[in-house]
Structure formats: structure tokens, C-alpha cells
Design an enzyme around this catalytic site. Structure first.
Site, PDB file in Angstrom:
ATOM      1  N   HIS A   1       0.715  -1.116   0.334  1.00  0.00           N
ATOM      2  CA  HIS A   1       0.056   0.145  -0.201  1.00  0.00           C
ATOM      3  C   HIS A   1       0.813   1.371  -0.213  1.00  0.00           C
ATOM      4  O   HIS A   1       0.358   2.162  -0.196  1.00  0.00           O
ATOM      5  CB  HIS A   1      -0.987   0.186   1.431  1.00  0.00           C
ATOM      6  CG  HIS A   1      -2.252  -0.992   0.927  1.00  0.00           C
ATOM      7  ND1 HIS A   1      -2.583  -2.304   0.913  1.00  0.00           N
ATOM      8  CD2 HIS A   1      -3.276   0.068   0.351  1.00  0.00           C
ATOM      9  CE1 HIS A   1      -3.164  -2.630   0.186  1.00  0.00           C
ATOM     10  NE2 HIS A   1      -4.202  -1.610   0.747  1.00  0.00           N
TER      11      HIS A   1
ATOM     12  N   SER B   1      -0.820  -0.856  -5.615  1.00  0.00           N
ATOM     13  CA  SER B   1      -0.725  -2.324  -6.608  1.00  0.00           C
ATOM     14  C   SER B   1       0.540  -1.761  -8.306  1.00  0.00           C
ATOM     15  O   SER B   1      -0.036  -0.697  -8.757  1.00  0.00           O
ATOM     16  CB  SER B   1      -2.109  -2.340  -6.692  1.00  0.00           C
ATOM     17  OG  SER B   1      -2.430  -2.628  -5.887  1.00  0.00           O
TER      18      SER B   1
ATOM     19  N   LYS C   1     -14.596  -7.209  -9.095  1.00  0.00           N
ATOM     20  CA  LYS C   1     -14.400  -8.240 -10.210  1.00  0.00           C
ATOM     21  C   LYS C   1     -13.088  -9.827  -8.761  1.00  0.00           C
ATOM     22  O   LYS C   1     -13.488 -11.170  -9.288  1.00  0.00           O
ATOM     23  CB  LYS C   1     -12.941  -7.967 -10.226  1.00  0.00           C
ATOM     24  CG  LYS C   1     -12.091  -8.624 -11.490  1.00  0.00           C
ATOM     25  CD  LYS C   1     -10.951  -8.000 -12.376  1.00  0.00           C
ATOM     26  CE  LYS C   1     -10.892  -8.188 -13.016  1.00  0.00           C
ATOM     27  NZ  LYS C   1      -9.951  -7.854 -14.486  1.00  0.00           N
ATOM     28  N   ASP C   2     -12.189  -9.508  -7.334  1.00  0.00           N
ATOM     29  CA  ASP C   2     -12.396 -10.140  -7.072  1.00  0.00           C
ATOM     30  C   ASP C   2     -13.621 -11.667  -7.166  1.00  0.00           C
ATOM     31  O   ASP C   2     -13.012 -12.856  -6.635  1.00  0.00           O
ATOM     32  CB  ASP C   2     -11.580  -9.648  -6.062  1.00  0.00           C
ATOM     33  CG  ASP C   2     -10.206  -9.418  -5.950  1.00  0.00           C
ATOM     34  OD1 ASP C   2      -9.415  -9.664  -7.320  1.00  0.00           O
ATOM     35  OD2 ASP C   2      -9.502  -8.444  -5.592  1.00  0.00           O
TER      36      ASP C   2
ATOM     37  N   GLU D   1       5.580 -33.996  -1.770  1.00  0.00           N
ATOM     38  CA  GLU D   1       3.587 -33.021  -2.276  1.00  0.00           C
ATOM     39  C   GLU D   1       4.251 -32.236  -3.451  1.00  0.00           C
ATOM     40  O   GLU D   1       5.003 -32.330  -4.315  1.00  0.00           O
ATOM     41  CB  GLU D   1       2.826 -32.207  -2.339  1.00  0.00           C
ATOM     42  CG  GLU D   1       2.378 -33.698  -0.198  1.00  0.00           C
ATOM     43  CD  GLU D   1       1.430 -34.163  -1.226  1.00  0.00           C
ATOM     44  OE1 GLU D   1       1.544 -34.829  -1.424  1.00  0.00           O
ATOM     45  OE2 GLU D   1       0.037 -33.760  -0.495  1.00  0.00           O
TER      46      GLU D   1
END
Lengths: 280, 421, 189
Positions: free
Chosen positions: B219, B223, B247-248, B291
Site C-alpha cells: 500500500h 499496486s 472482480k475478486d 507433494e
């Protein structure tokens, strides 16, 4: 400073790796890995289709009960089922009374202590008990089986690749060792006391063929008990013991998926709404 | 901490005013992920994966806390307690499969998040700290995931613990004492299982704390964006809420659909059958693999097969495996091209595609048996991995001629729309 | 995560109908997210309920042949203490002499025992106040003013039929489900 040091470190890594690669390649060419009998003769499990396959699969309870009968009359002599309780049998269609009777009449009793003397003792199983093991402990299991411990079957179909097909293939896969194999790999002749089975990882399994004759088990529902049928049934039963919640998972999954598809579509429309007036 | 034109928090409801005057938490949230955070208007779907990583961490925390209510971290009980969860606990199978597959989903979104950062140059000034904190999160995730995989105490759990702690045995002189100290014994047993459980419970909260630092550091400059040019004015940004929350939200739906498909219809597809066999210290599985999310690193570890100048191959492999992550900490200074976005760097773009293929090959080889030709392939692939970051990127930065950059984010958006039209 | 779609378009300058349709979709999306988040809570809450193995109907058999008149034993039934008491004739008479209407939880001794086995008082050893184990079943333990059981936690006093007579407990000691398999063996549960 970072870049020159990084450059040198990078050159060092690349040099070592390429040197290792060339060394490996040279030895791969001059001294190619020898073929092994396992590599040449091991077979992939046969196709097996069960009602529980696929995203909407359900158990065929008739088949599970037949498979349970095969386990009870054949497998349970050597193999434990220690993670499954008698009460779980209600899920495959036995009623309360039948479960009680199965537990009460089980050939192995549950280890216990004598309430008045404290001496080790056994008691009849109840529906709340897990299936008792045929052997008191691992040492006893090995001693009775030429040092090869019969594995627990509860999770068998999840602890092998393509578990159900593997169990089915193994049970129907016992055969004479091919003469060509012995000719090519004289050291790989099936040792005394082992049995040739191309579906087993190292081709020779300690378990003698358990299902040998059609009609070995008498099915109460009239299904003809061929070796093939019995193998399929017990494989289906072991799918259930390994994943008893399979039906709830499939059903829940469908519901969740339908909900999410609707919610995501709405989410997309809401997103378009919010952005309707913005160029991006 | 924000652009001058950011919306200011003005609570309307008297209760919110009352709270805000005494504890400005609502104001803080508003500025962090609400309408008070101005975000470049041109973010594409790759920018969804940051929020999705946070969601995945939350899923792991919640399901993990619940599973710990039923799990027993004792060598004699652990395996059976997991099966107890799968069979007897109400909805236990759902929670356990959600946690096991949630780990895979977490790594998928984090890997995409990292590669997005790599392509769009998000690690470059002034966002180096965001990148560094992200790498710390990644390392903590790897430690947490490894220890979590030990807890069911199956064959892969046990032998994974043995092999990974064995890596520390490669350290000269002090290696073996360190390995014994890590395990609290000479082989994995109760002592190791208990400390792994304790740390597996603790580390996710540390991750959550570093995530907060990661977002805080983000912040400060705001971004990054696909055009790679800085925000110039209010016309370049949109408030996070409602634009990016919407959107998220949509992205979250798609993520959950993928998660549900894995969880409900193929819950063991990414696991290994051997982990359904209880741990047995006397028998090693034929083919030990970690994994899937560790496969590229495992391939690098195994690529070192020859001793060099008396340095054992085992030590080289361990150094290279850790080095492959450590070098990412230097990335902001290794790649000193002033252009951020790969869209305007033609040469960089080709090498980036090569890197993606390279890592996929490394992953494939890491999951394959340690035999030829996989070892040779992974040696070439590992060589390119190091070359890419340590040699190629600095050279590209030096010699590449970037495409002309757009004057501003708005200009980039308008140009794209013109082409589309 | 549930509030992800909480979005109302601030620039909606479309016609009245357009605005309403958009609002509807946004509200529907947010509602779906809310329903989804709420239904996730169900398994998270449900997992704390007793698991299938705990609920499995476990029953026990108790051999009562060795319990002399006037004696009692403590055993365990579903992780809780169970009292089996062989009442004396005097205790039975004392219990029968009580005027039922004066009791807090009115029951006769006959209602609390099996027919033909009135001397066998079988109850849970769990005080109905806050769950302590009352005294009186063990050898030499105090039995309280009414000769039955006495809970030391808060002074609840039970009589020879294990009925609450004094103190804070609201109910008599619970009589579990049981049957006499024979004169000397009972099956509880």
C-alpha cells in the site's frame, strides 16, 4: 555487486550441472541399465468398472454384501479390517439385528480381560467393536505366514494405484511363471513358497491364490460365484471399506458445484454491472 | 500511505462514528481493501491471485483449527486418528479433504501469483519489499506444508520426514547433530511428530502476520499494473471497492469451483497412495516423492549426482535447492531493466516463456523416478533455471531494446480499446 | 470473502428499469455469497457433535451376584459412573414410607426398580445438580441424612431410592435403561 557475483555463481551451477549431465550420459551409454524381470513382465491392472466409479457413482449394496461375504468366508482368515466397525455394516444394507448377529458370531473374538481375575481373555464382539484381527499381534501374523504379514485390508484400495482394479487383477492374476521369463532372467525364478502374479510389484507374492474354484462361496442372492465375480465383489467391498463416505461426497459435491455455478454466474454479472461504465 | 485523491472514510452511522473515534479500525479496513484504496484501473485477471492466496490461507486456517480438535499427535495414534476423522467425525471427511486439497490449491494460486510478479516486474523498485516479504511467506508456506504432510503418519509422511531432515545432514561437520536435534532422535518418532504438529499449528499464524506486512508494504507505492507505468493521476485509478471487490468475488467463484471439483471428485488425485499405509520404519516405499508443489525443487536436489573438487554431491544438491529460492531474494537487483512489464520487453518475454516451460519440466522430473532419462533432463532444466536468473536476466536488461512505453495507464487502456474496436 | 460481490454501481445513469435490474443482480450475487458462507458454517459446527464411534450403542453386562445385601458397587457405563445397590429390607421400607406428593421429583421405589427385583436400585452416579459423583456407594462413605447418597459438591442429599430430598439438585438420580438377563446378571444400555 549482486550482478557479478550472481553471474559467477550462475556459471558455477551451470558448469557443475552440465558436467554431471555429461558424466551421467556417458555412463548411460557405456553401461546401460540392465533390463529386469519386473520391468518386462509387470502388468498394469485390468479394467474394472464398479457402480461407485465416476462423479455420480453410488455403491451397489447387493455387491457390497456379496463382497463382505467373500471377505468373511475367505479373506478374514488372514487379513484384518481393523479400521472398520461392525456397526458400519448398516451402511451397506444390513439391519440392526443382522449386524448384531454378524458381530456375535464372528470367528475371531475381541481381546478382553477376565473381569474377576484380570487374566487376558476374549469376548464376543458387539456392533460397537472394530473387526478383530485374526492374529493377536504382528509377530503372530508373521509366524503363521512364513514371515509375510498379511496386510490390513481397510484402506487397500486407497493405498495402491488404481486400488479396486489392482485387487481384482491380483485375485484373478495368479498364473504359471512364463518359461520365457525364467529363460531370460534365471535369477528371477519364483522362489519356493511364493506365487507368481504379474500384477504384484515384484511378480512373486507370498499369498497363495485365495479364490481358486467357482462356487467357493455360496451367494444368498443367487449370483453365480465365479472366481471373477467373487474378485469383483470383494474389490467393490474394499472400495467401501476404504472410502465409506463416498456417496455423501459425490452427492455433496454435486450440490456444491451447482450452487457455485449459479453464484459465480451471478458474480460475473454483478462484476460486469459494476464495471459497465469504466473502460479498462 | 495513499494517493492524495483517495476517498476518505466518513462514517455516516453514529455507531460507526463512535467506534471510529475510539478505534479507527473501520477506517483502516476502508483504506486497505475498501473504497479508500485507489487501484490502477487496468488490472487483469492475473491480479486476482493475491486475494485468492489470502482466501486459501483462510481456508487452511479454519479447517486446520477444526481438524486439530480431533487429531492425536502421537506415533501410535496419529494414523488412526486421521481415519477416525475420515470415518466417524461428523463431516470429518469433508474437512480433512478440504485441508489436504486446500494446501494444493494454496500452492497453485501462490505459484501463479509469483509468476505474475515475475512477468510484470512487480519485484522492481519501489516494490522490492513487497517481493521480499512474499518470498518469506513462500518459505514459511513450504515449511508448514512439509510438516503438515508428516502429521497423518503414513509411509510418505514418515519417509518424507526422514529424507528432508536428512538434507541437513549434508551440512559439513555439524550436519548430523543438527539432524538428530531436529528430529529429537535418530529417526522420526513421537518427538518429531509432536514438534512438527506444534510448529504446523504455529506457522500459519506467522504467515498471516507476514501477509499483513506484505499488504502494508504494497500500500505504500500502491499496486503495480500490467502496463508497468506508475499511476499519474486520479484518472488512472479506481477505488478497490466496489470495482475490485466485484472482480475478486467473481474470481473467488471460479477458484471455488476448481477447488470443489478437486475436493469432491478427485480428493486423492494429488496425494500418494503410500500415505494410506501406516508409517513403517522398517520398510521404505519403492518410490519416495514429496507433494507435487515441491517437485521442481526436488528435481534440482536430485540433479547433482557427481562430487566436484571433493564437495559431496549431496551437499551440492542441498545448496542448489536452497539456492534456487534464495536467489529470488536478489532478483530486484539482478534484473535492473527500468521497464517493468514483460509486455514491453520482447526478449525478456521469450526467456520468461522458456522459464515457465523449464519449471514445468523440472516439476515433471521431480515427480518421476530417479532414473534416466529424467535425471539428465532435470540437469539441463536445473542449469537453465540458474542461468535464467543469474546470467540471462542481467544480460537481457543490458542489451534488450524495450518497446515504447505508454505515457500513462489511461493511455494504455485507451490504446487497447482502440485496437479491440 | 462473502462480501466480495457487495457492489452497487455508483455511476448507474441508465434508465429506471436498467438500474433496478442491475441492483437486483448485485443483491442476488451478494445474497448467494451470504448463503454460501452460512452453509460453510454447518460442517464447522457439526463436527463438534459426538462422532459415530461415541454414539455407537455400547451396552455392558454387570454380574450382581457378589453384591451382599446393604452393599453397592460403582462401575462405568458410557464413561460415567453407574451405581448398583442391593437394598436392605429396612431401606426399602424407608423408601416406601415417604409421601410421594412431598417429593421434588415424585417417583415411587417401585417405579425406579424392576418388578420382582425391588431390592436392586440401579442408577447413574451423576448428581443431577452439576454432575459430581455423589458419595454413598463405596464402603464407608457417608450416605447423608436420608441414608442414600450425598453429593459433597453442593450438599444434595438423596434417599434410599436415590430420590432428591435436600439440596440444590432438581431431579432424582437417573435410572438408565437395563434388563435382568438372569437373577444375577443385568444388561445396561
Amino acid at each position: 555487486m549482486v550482478r557479478p557475483i550472481g553471474f559467477l555463481a550462475g556459471l558455477a551451477f551451470v558448469a557443475i550441472l552440465l558436467f554431471s549431465m555429461i558424466t551421467g550420459a556417458v555412463s548411460f551409454i557405456t553401461d546401460p541399465p540392465a533390463a529386469t524381470a519386473e520391468h518386462e513382465y509387470h502388468l498394469h491392472p485390468k479394467e474394472l468398472q464398479l457402480a461407485s466409479d465416476g462423479p455420480l457413482g453410488r455403491f451397489d449394496r447387493q455387491q457390497l454384501q456379496r463382497g463382505f461375504q467373500v471377505y468373511k468366508e475367505v479373506c478374514s482368515a488372514c487379513h484384518s479390517l481393523r479400521l472398520v466397525a461392525f456397526r458400519d455394516l448398516r451402511d451397506i444394507g444390513f439391519n440392526e439385528g443382522e449386524v448384531k448377529a454378524i458381530a456375535h458370531n464372528w470367528s475371531t473374538e475381541v481381546p478382553s480381560i477376565n473381569p474377576s481375575t484380570g487374566e487376558p481373555a476374549t469376548r464376543k464382539a458387539t456392533p460397537a467393536d472394530k473387526f478383530p484381527s485374526p492374529y493377536a499381534n504382528e509377530v503372530a501374523g508373521r509366524a503363521a505366514n512364513n514371515n509375510a504379514l498379511p496386510p490390513d485390508l481397510s484402506l487397500m484400495t486407497k493405498s495402491r494405484h488404481e486400488g479396486a482394479a489392482y485387487v481384482y487383477s491380483l485375485l484373478t492374476g495368479f498364473a504359471e511363471q512364463p518359461a520365457a521369463l525364467v529363460k531370460a532372467f534365471p535369477d528371477s525364478k519364483t522362489p519356493q513358497g511364493l506365487h507368481y502374479n504379474p500384477y504384484f510389484a515384484n511378480l512373486n507374492i507370498a499369498m497363495p491364490p485365495p479364490l481358486v474354484a467357482d462356487g467357493q462361496v455360496t451367494y444368498s442372492d443367487g449370483t453365480k460365484s465365479t472366481v471373477d465375480q467373487m474378485s469383483k465383489d470383494v474389490a467393490a467391498f474394499l472400495v467401501w471399506t476404504a472410502e465409506p463416505k463416498l456417496e455423501a461426497r459425490h452427492r455433496g459435491g454435486m450440490g456444491v458445484l451447482i450452487f457455485l455455478l449459479i453464484a459465480t454466474t451471478l458474480g460475473y454479472m454483478a462484476y460486469r454491472n459494476v464495471w459497465a461504465d469504466v473502460k479498462h | 500511505m495513499s494517493f492524495p485523491w483517495a476517498n476518505h472514510y466518513e462514517p455516516k452511522h453514529p455507531l460507526m462514528q463512535w467506534i471510529d473515534q475510539r478505534l479507527p479500525l473501520p477506517r483502516f479496513v476502508y483504506g486497505a481493501v475498501g473504497a479508500g484504496y485507489p487501484v490502477p484501473r487496468n488490472l487483469n485477471y492475473w491480479w486476482n491471485f493475491g486475494v485468492l492466496s489470502g482466501v486459501a490461507l483462510t481456508i487452511q486456517l479454519i479447517t486446520g483449527i477444526v481438524l486439530a480438535m480431533h487429531y492425536a499427535s502421537n506415533g501410535a495414534l496419529a494414523f488412526d486418528s486421521v481415519e477416525h476423522i475420515m470415518r466417524d467425525v461428523n463431516s470429518g471427511w469433508l474437512l480433512r479433504y478440504a485441508h489436504a486439497n486446500g494446501a494444493s490449491m494454496f500452492f497453485i494460486v501462490v505459484y501463479i501469483h509469483i509468476f505474475r510478479g515475475l512477468f510484470f516486474g512487480s519485484y522492481k523498485a519501489p516494490r522490492e519489499m513487497v517481493w521480499l516479504l512474499g518470498l518469506v511467506i513462500f518459505l514459511l508456506m513450504m515449511a508448514t506444508a512439509f510438516m503438515g504432510y508428516v502429521l497423518p503418519w503414513g509411509q510418505m509422511s514418515f519417509w518424507g520426514a526422514k529424507v528432508i531432515t536428512g538434507l541437513f545432514g549434508a551440512i559439513p561437520l555439524v550436519g548430523e547433530p543438527i539432524q538428530t536435534w531436529l528430529l529429537g532422535g535418530f529417526a522420526p518418532d513421537n518427538a518429531a511428530l509432536n514438534r512438527f504438529f506444534s510448529l504446523h499449528y504455529l506457522l500459519p499464524f506467522v504467515i498471516a502476520a507476514v501477509v499483513i506486512l506484505h499488504i502494508w508494504a504494497l500500500h505504500i507505492p500502491g499496486s503495480s499494473n500490467p502496463a508497468g507505468v506508475e499511476v499519474k493521476g486520479p484518472q488512472d485509478t479506481l477505488p478497490f471497492h466496489p470495482y475490485y471487490t466485484a472482480k475478486d468475488g467473481f474470481g473467488l467463484g471460479v477458484f471455488l469451483i476448481a477447488f470443489a471439483l478437486l475436493l469432491f471428485f478427485a480428493p486423492n488425485a494429488l496425494g500418494h497412495p503410500d500415505n494410506y499405509i501406516p508409517a513403517n520404519p522398517l520398510s521404505t516405499p519403492a518410490h519416495i516423492v514429496p507433494e507435487w508443489y515441491f517437485w521442481p525443487f526436488y528435481a534440482i536436489l536430485r540433479a547433482f549426482t557427481v562430487d566436484i573438487f571433493g564437495i559431496p554431491a549431496k551437499l551440492l544438491g542441498v545448496v542448489a535447492m536452497f539456492g534456487s529460492i534464495i536467489l529470488l531474494f536478489f532478483l530486484p537487483w539482478l534484473d535492473n531493466s527500468p521497464v517493468r512489464s514483460g509486455h514491453y520487453r520482447p526478449l525478456f518475454k521469450s526467456f520468461f516463456v522458456l522459464l515457465c516451460i523449464d519449471v514445468l519440466i523440472l516439476g515433471y522430473c521431480g515427480g518421476a523416478p530417479a532414473a534416466e532419462p529424467y535425471v539428465m533432463i532435470s540437469q539441463v532444466a536445473a542449469a537453465y533455471y540458474f542461468a535464467h536468473f543469474l546470467i540471462v536476466l542481467p544480460m537481457v536488461a543490458r542489451f534488450e531494446k524495450p518497446l515504447p512505453l505508454p505515457g500513462s495507464i489511461t493511455e494504455a487502456v485507451l490504446a487497447k480499446n482502440t485496437i479491440a474496436a | 470473502m462473502a462480501t466480495g460481490e457487495q457492489a452497487i454501481d455508483p455511476h448507474a445513469d441508465a434508465s429506471e428499469d436498467g438500474v433496478r435490474r442491475r441492483d437486483f443482480i448485485n443483491i442476488a450475487a451478494v445474497s448467494f455469497a451470504g448463503v454460501g458462507a452460512a452453509s460453510v458454517l454447518v460442517p464447522l459446527v457439526n463436527q463438534m457433535n459426538p462422532s459415530a464411534d461415541v454414539l455407537a450403542e455400547a451396552s455392558i453386562e454387570v454380574d450382581i451376584s457378589a453384591i451382599a445385601v446393604g452393599q453397592a458397587i460403582k462401575t462405568i457405563f458410557r464413561k460415567q459412573p453407574l451405581f448398583v445397590r442391593h437394598l436392605t429390607a429396612k431401606e426399602i421400607a424407608a423408601a416406601d414410607a415417604v409421601n410421594i406428593s412431598e417429593l421434588r421429583d415424585p417417583e415411587t421405589l417401585a417405579q425406579r426398580t424392576k418388578e420382582g427385583h425391588k431390592q436392586w436400585l440401579i442408577t447413574m452416579g451423576v448428581c443431577t445438580h452439576l454432575g459430581c459423583v455423589p458419595l454413598g456407594a463405596g464402603e464407608g462413605e457417608i450416605k447423608g441424612a436420608f441414608g442414600g447418597y450425598f453429593c459433597p459438591c453442593h450438599g444434595s442429599t438423596y434417599d434410599t431410592a436415590a430420590r432428591i430430598r435436600k439440596g440444590p439438585a432438581p431431579k432424582n438420580l437417573l435410572v438408565p435403561e437395563y434388563v435382568f438377563n438372569s437373577d444375577t446378571v443385568i444388561k445396561v444400555g
